[in-house]
Design a protein around this motif. Structure first.
Motif, PDB file in Angstrom:
ATOM      1  N   LEU A 138      -0.654  -0.256  -7.756  1.00 40.74           N
ATOM      2  CA  LEU A 138       0.579   0.391  -8.219  1.00 40.74           C
ATOM      3  C   LEU A 138       0.236   1.798  -8.706  1.00 40.74           C
ATOM      4  CD1 LEU A 138       2.396  -2.414 -10.302  1.00 40.74           C
ATOM      5  CD2 LEU A 138       3.056  -1.547  -8.053  1.00 40.74           C
TER       6      LEU A 138
ATOM      7  N   THR B 175       3.517  -7.268  -6.086  1.00 41.61           N
ATOM      8  CA  THR B 175       2.237  -6.575  -5.986  1.00 41.61           C
ATOM      9  C   THR B 175       1.286  -6.994  -7.100  1.00 41.61           C
ATOM     10  OG1 THR B 175       3.308  -4.670  -4.947  1.00 41.61           O
ATOM     11  CG2 THR B 175       1.131  -4.318  -5.905  1.00 41.61           C
TER      12      THR B 175
ATOM     13  N   GLU C 174       1.841   4.466  -8.907  1.00 43.28           N
ATOM     14  CA  GLU C 174       2.886   5.198  -9.623  1.00 43.28           C
ATOM     15  C   GLU C 174       3.137   4.672 -11.039  1.00 43.28           C
ATOM     16  OE1 GLU C 174       5.190   1.672  -7.995  1.00 43.28           O
ATOM     17  OE2 GLU C 174       3.370   2.795  -7.581  1.00 43.28           O
TER      18      GLU C 174
ATOM     19  N   VAL D   7       7.206   0.885 -14.519  1.00 43.83           N
ATOM     20  CA  VAL D   7       7.486   1.306 -13.142  1.00 43.83           C
ATOM     21  C   VAL D   7       8.959   1.663 -13.017  1.00 43.83           C
ATOM     22  CG1 VAL D   7       5.649  -0.127 -12.158  1.00 43.83           C
ATOM     23  CG2 VAL D   7       7.959  -1.072 -12.391  1.00 43.83           C
TER      24      VAL D   7
ATOM     25  N   ASP E 248      11.082  -4.995  -8.532  1.00 43.18           N
ATOM     26  CA  ASP E 248      10.911  -6.273  -7.839  1.00 43.18           C
ATOM     27  C   ASP E 248       9.680  -6.270  -6.944  1.00 43.18           C
ATOM     28  OD1 ASP E 248      13.118  -7.358  -9.084  1.00 43.18           O
ATOM     29  OD2 ASP E 248      14.498  -6.869  -7.444  1.00 43.18           O
ATOM     30  N   SER E 249       9.448  -5.178  -6.257  1.00 46.63           N
ATOM     31  CA  SER E 249       8.256  -5.120  -5.410  1.00 46.63           C
ATOM     32  C   SER E 249       6.994  -5.083  -6.263  1.00 46.63           C
ATOM     33  CB  SER E 249       8.313  -3.895  -4.489  1.00 46.63           C
ATOM     34  OG  SER E 249       8.348  -2.693  -5.243  1.00 46.63           O
ATOM     35  N   ALA E 250       7.087  -4.483  -7.474  1.00 53.19           N
ATOM     36  CA  ALA E 250       5.933  -4.449  -8.365  1.00 53.19           C
ATOM     37  C   ALA E 250       5.551  -5.847  -8.837  1.00 53.19           C
ATOM     38  CB  ALA E 250       6.220  -3.553  -9.567  1.00 53.19           C
TER      39      ALA E 250
ATOM     40  N   GLN F 229      12.823   1.590 -12.019  1.00 49.10           N
ATOM     41  CA  GLN F 229      13.711   0.446 -11.831  1.00 49.10           C
ATOM     42  C   GLN F 229      13.798   0.041 -10.367  1.00 49.10           C
ATOM     43  OE1 GLN F 229      16.263  -0.472 -14.709  1.00 49.10           O
ATOM     44  NE2 GLN F 229      16.054  -2.402 -13.618  1.00 49.10           N
ATOM     45  N   THR F 230      13.824   1.022  -9.472  1.00 43.13           N
ATOM     46  CA  THR F 230      14.014   0.739  -8.051  1.00 43.13           C
ATOM     47  C   THR F 230      12.830   0.006  -7.424  1.00 43.13           C
ATOM     48  OG1 THR F 230      13.214   2.973  -7.583  1.00 43.13           O
ATOM     49  CG2 THR F 230      15.612   2.641  -7.672  1.00 43.13           C
ATOM     50  N   SER F 231      11.665   0.086  -8.055  1.00 43.37           N
ATOM     51  CA  SER F 231      10.489  -0.572  -7.483  1.00 43.37           C
ATOM     52  C   SER F 231      10.024  -1.763  -8.310  1.00 43.37           C
ATOM     53  CB  SER F 231       9.340   0.437  -7.339  1.00 43.37           C
ATOM     54  OG  SER F 231       8.977   0.977  -8.590  1.00 43.37           O
TER      55      SER F 231
END
Length: 241
Positions: free
Chosen positions: A33, A72, A35, A61, A67-69, A63-65
């Motif tokens: 991650l 990961t 970012e 992280v 769920d993917s975080a 907000q937009t990422s």
């Protein structure tokens, strides 16, 4: 009988040690991650607090990422306490322990209602009174079991976060009031025996005497039925208002 939660004093040296552990974990997190904003938070980040010895690391992280975080981080670290997760806002993971230290990653969405770890750390670093309040709560409930301990700790944390700081005139119900740092000026709204409402002002350490002198009644911090509301502000603001 509930197990007594161990407590130890956080020293500057201990905080520096945990900062080093945080840096090591941050390298692992940034590999997956890049970012993420990563910060050592929790009691071990604040010299003067007491701690049971675990390390909390905030992983922030967008907000937009979020769920993917989760996916990961879950490929590298162990998800824990999933019953306490908040969808799209907060998730918790375990990093491998080091030297017997349990390490938790608090994954939060930047700008969400759960993005408070760094702010709470700064307030505790800045204000000795807040550190004292937290330590008192921890000592009081250390033998009450982990659920009660965490609940009571969260109550005082919420109150510290709710206090808007100096140069404000935000009212608080008495029962939700957290004493501000020493030297802060306050305005109080007090209900007199005849039902009328009066206002007092002064440094919060002197508030009990101000109330007593104004009303000839021993009204103080422990009488929320009469001391109704408080607001905090700094002396220059009081003088200019």
């Amino acid at each position: 009988m509930a197990e007594v939660i161990p407590q130890r004093q956080v020293t500057p040296e201990l905080t520096t040690y945990y900062d080093g552990l945080t840096a090591e974990v941050a390298q692992q997190v940034h590999q997956v991650l890049p970012e993420a904003h990563i910060e050592h938070v929790g009691a071990t980040a604040v010299p003067g607090l007491t701690t049971k010895g675990d390390l909390d690391i905030a992983v922030r992280v967008p907000q937009t990422s979020f769920d993917s975080a989760i996916s990961t981080l879950g490929s590298v670290f162990q998800p824990i306490h999933e019953e306490h997760w908040i969808p799209a806002i907060h998730a918790i993971f375990n990093a491998p322990s080091q030297d017997g230290t349990e390490i938790s990653l608090q994954l939060v969405a930047i700008g969400s209602t759960h993005d408070f770890f760094a702010q709470l750390k700064r307030r505790l670093l800045d204000h000795e009174d807040f550190r004292r309040q937290v330590n008192e709560i921890k000592a009081t409930y250390a033998a009450s079991g982990m659920d009660v301990y965490r609940t009571q700790k969260a109550v005082v944390y919420d109150r510290i976060l709710a206090w808007r700081g100096s140069q404000t005139l935000d009212w608080y119900d008495f029962e939700e009031w957290t004493r501000p740092p020493s030297g802060t000026w306050v305005i109080g709204q007090v209900q007199r025996p005849d039902g009328s409402v009066m206002f007092i002002a002064g440094r919060y350490e002197e508030a009990e005497d101000i109330v007593r002198d104004a009303s000839d009644h021993t009204w103080g911090w422990d009488t929320p039925d009469r001391v109704m509301r408080w607001a905090a502000l700094e002396w220059p603001v009081l003088m200019s208002s």
